[in-house]
Design a protein around this motif. Structure first.
Motif, PDB file in Angstrom:
ATOM      1  N   VAL A 210       0.833  -1.212   0.000  1.00 40.55           N
ATOM      2  CA  VAL A 210       0.000   0.000   0.000  1.00 40.55           C
ATOM      3  C   VAL A 210       0.864   1.256   0.000  1.00 40.55           C
ATOM      4  O   VAL A 210       0.554   2.243  -0.684  1.00 40.55           O
ATOM      5  N   LEU A 211       1.973   1.228   0.718  1.00 42.21           N
ATOM      6  CA  LEU A 211       2.804   2.427   0.859  1.00 42.21           C
ATOM      7  C   LEU A 211       3.664   2.691  -0.379  1.00 42.21           C
ATOM      8  O   LEU A 211       3.746   3.836  -0.846  1.00 42.21           O
TER       9      LEU A 211
ATOM     10  N   THR B 258      -2.748  -0.077  -7.102  1.00 41.50           N
ATOM     11  CA  THR B 258      -2.467  -1.246  -6.270  1.00 41.50           C
ATOM     12  C   THR B 258      -2.804  -0.974  -4.810  1.00 41.50           C
ATOM     13  O   THR B 258      -3.372  -1.829  -4.113  1.00 41.50           O
ATOM     14  N   ALA B 259      -2.450   0.214  -4.328  1.00 44.77           N
ATOM     15  CA  ALA B 259      -2.735   0.561  -2.938  1.00 44.77           C
ATOM     16  C   ALA B 259      -4.237   0.525  -2.662  1.00 44.77           C
ATOM     17  O   ALA B 259      -4.688  -0.033  -1.640  1.00 44.77           O
ATOM     18  N   ARG B 260      -5.034   1.097  -3.564  1.00 46.52           N
ATOM     19  CA  ARG B 260      -6.488   1.086  -3.359  1.00 46.52           C
ATOM     20  C   ARG B 260      -7.051  -0.329  -3.453  1.00 46.52           C
ATOM     21  O   ARG B 260      -7.933  -0.719  -2.669  1.00 46.52           O
TER      22      ARG B 260
ATOM     23  N   ILE C 290      -9.598  -5.074  -1.034  1.00 43.15           N
ATOM     24  CA  ILE C 290      -9.638  -6.538  -0.916  1.00 43.15           C
ATOM     25  C   ILE C 290      -9.478  -6.967   0.537  1.00 43.15           C
ATOM     26  O   ILE C 290     -10.210  -7.853   1.037  1.00 43.15           O
ATOM     27  N   SER C 291      -8.537  -6.351   1.245  1.00 41.02           N
ATOM     28  CA  SER C 291      -8.339  -6.719   2.655  1.00 41.02           C
ATOM     29  C   SER C 291      -9.559  -6.363   3.492  1.00 41.02           C
ATOM     30  O   SER C 291      -9.945  -7.107   4.401  1.00 41.02           O
ATOM     31  N   GLY C 292     -10.188  -5.234   3.191  1.00 35.35           N
ATOM     32  CA  GLY C 292     -11.403  -4.876   3.930  1.00 35.35           C
ATOM     33  C   GLY C 292     -12.539  -5.833   3.630  1.00 35.35           C
ATOM     34  O   GLY C 292     -13.287  -6.238   4.541  1.00 35.35           O
TER      35      GLY C 292
ATOM     36  N   GLY D  93      -2.773  -2.660   5.937  1.00 39.94           N
ATOM     37  CA  GLY D  93      -3.116  -1.922   4.721  1.00 39.94           C
ATOM     38  C   GLY D  93      -3.626  -0.525   5.032  1.00 39.94           C
ATOM     39  O   GLY D  93      -3.248   0.457   4.374  1.00 39.94           O
ATOM     40  N   ALA D  94      -4.504  -0.412   6.033  1.00 39.77           N
ATOM     41  CA  ALA D  94      -5.016   0.907   6.416  1.00 39.77           C
ATOM     42  C   ALA D  94      -3.897   1.787   6.959  1.00 39.77           C
ATOM     43  O   ALA D  94      -3.840   3.000   6.680  1.00 39.77           O
TER      44      ALA D  94
END
Length: 404
Positions: free
Chosen positions: A102-103, A109-111, A116-118, A152-153
């Motif tokens: 994400v960083l 890709t970050a979004r 997906i993780s959420g 991710g967040a």
């Protein structure tokens, strides 16, 4: 991404080595995440734990250079880890791969990783509860949230802060660059203004001194030499006074020297008288009322420089100066004979800076300026009957309400 490093970052190498060594220590101490008798353990023994551990540690080398690849391989290694006795270090390194994707990954890709993780966290919470009807099933969603969504967040928040800091840095650099450009432009404009003032205030006196001193040296006539020396002294004194006033303007506050007030069109009479004293036959014709101060100063300087050029370069004959005010403009025109042969003495050399200064003055007030022969080489004959007429024309716009 353009400019991406091909070799691993040295910090990523340290993270990979630390994770691998930490996993080996836990493995050597027998600290696994699941007991050997667990039904989900499909592989016998503890050696298979090292495979996902080593693969995940290797993925840490890709966390900055190829974060998407590292996350995909790390996800496969984590899946493999679930069918072994498991290693806590493998799980921790996978959370770091999610954070790095994400960083450091592209914005898309970050979004995608965050969404997906959420989604997995929500599904991991709802589906087990719906299937098993037990409160303990909530732990699956909690684990997925801790392993995938939380890092991710965190990476998303850090990325936003980093992007905001970078944008602020770029704005600061742009502001500094614009400030430097403004400073350079202000210095250049001030230098040009002082060059015009210096030329207009002193050049006419020096031109008269040069012409009359040459005449005094070349003519064997005591009366003429005496008259020339008188003009030379008068112009030298006035030029020195002008120079002192200019120095006062540069110093802004020089104690005993106060800056001189800007000349106005009321001083045209004295200016024409001075030109006549230097030997020019000047006729002044003007019809105007009160004008804005910048227009009066610019018009005065145009006439002053034109008379100086006529003194240096004009052929014998009359020089006419006319100022005509129309509805919303002031027209300035100075005509002088040129092209004939001077018989009253040598001319002073010119550099062309006067025309440049006049053009700049008119441009600053959004007016129009032209200087050149009038009527062609043989048209517009001067009083001498030879050559033509050199005309300097300037038009200054006057906005309604400014003339009061």
């Amino acid at each position: 991404m353009p400019g991406r490093r091909l070799s691993p970052h040295r910090d990523d190498v340290r993270i990979a080595l630390a994770g691998l060594l930490g996993g080996l220590l836990l493995w050597g101490a027998g600290l696994d995440t699941r007991p050997a008798t667990e039904d989900l353990v499909l592989w016998a023994g503890r050696w298979p734990v090292l495979l996902p551990l080593t693969v995940t540690a290797g993925c840490e080398l890709l966390r900055r250079t190829h974060p998407r690849t590292g996350l995909l391989i790390g996800g496969a290694a984590l899946t493999l880890d679930t069918v072994t006795q498991g290693s806590l270090v493998t799980v921790v390194m996978f959370t770091d791969l999610v954070y790095a994707a994400v960083l450091y990954g592209p914005p898309a890709t970050a979004r995608r990783v965050l969404w997906i993780s959420g989604l997995l966290t929500v599904l991991g919470t709802i589906v087990p509860i719906a299937l098993w009807r037990k409160p303990e099933a909530l732990l699956i969603g909690v684990v997925i949230g801790v392993v995938a969504f939380t890092p991710g967040a965190t990476g998303w928040v850090v990325r936003n802060h980093r992007d905001a800091a970078e944008a602020a840095r770029l704005r600061a650099e742009q502001t500094a660059l614009l400030a430097e450009i403004d400073r350079v432009q202000a210095v250049t404009a001030e230098r040009a203004r002082m060059a015009r003032e210096l030329h207009d205030m002193v050049a006419n006196h020096l031109s008269a001194i040069a012409i009359h001193s040459t005449a005094a040296l070349s003519l064997d006539d005591p009366d003429t030499s005496q008259q020339a020396l008188g003009v030379i002294r008068e112009n030298s004194v006035e030029g020195l006074a002008e120079m002192r006033r200019l120095i006062g303007i540069l110093r802004d506050s020089s104690g005993d020297t106060e800056p001189a007030a800007a000349p106005t069109l009321d001083g045209l009479g004295a200016l024409v008288d001075h030109a006549r004293a230097n030997g020019l036959d000047v006729q002044l014709d003007r019809t105007h009322t009160a004008l804005p101060a910048p227009v009066e100063l610019a018009a005065y300087r145009i006439v002053q420089e034109s008379l100086t050029n006529a003194l240096k370069h004009a052929s014998p004959g009359r020089v006419t100066v006319s100022l005509v005010q129309r509805d919303h403009a002031l027209d300035v025109c100075v005509r002088s004979p040129f092209g004939g042969v001077r018989d009253d003495g040598p001319r002073a050399p010119g550099s062309g800076a006067g025309l440049i200064g006049m053009r700049e003055r008119v441009a600053l007030l959004h007016g129009t300026f032209e200087a050149g022969p009038e009527g062609g080489p043989t048209g517009g004959a001067a009083d001498s009957g030879t050559g033509g007429t050199w005309a300097v024309r300037a038009t200054f716009p006057i906005t309604e309400g400014e003339t009061a």
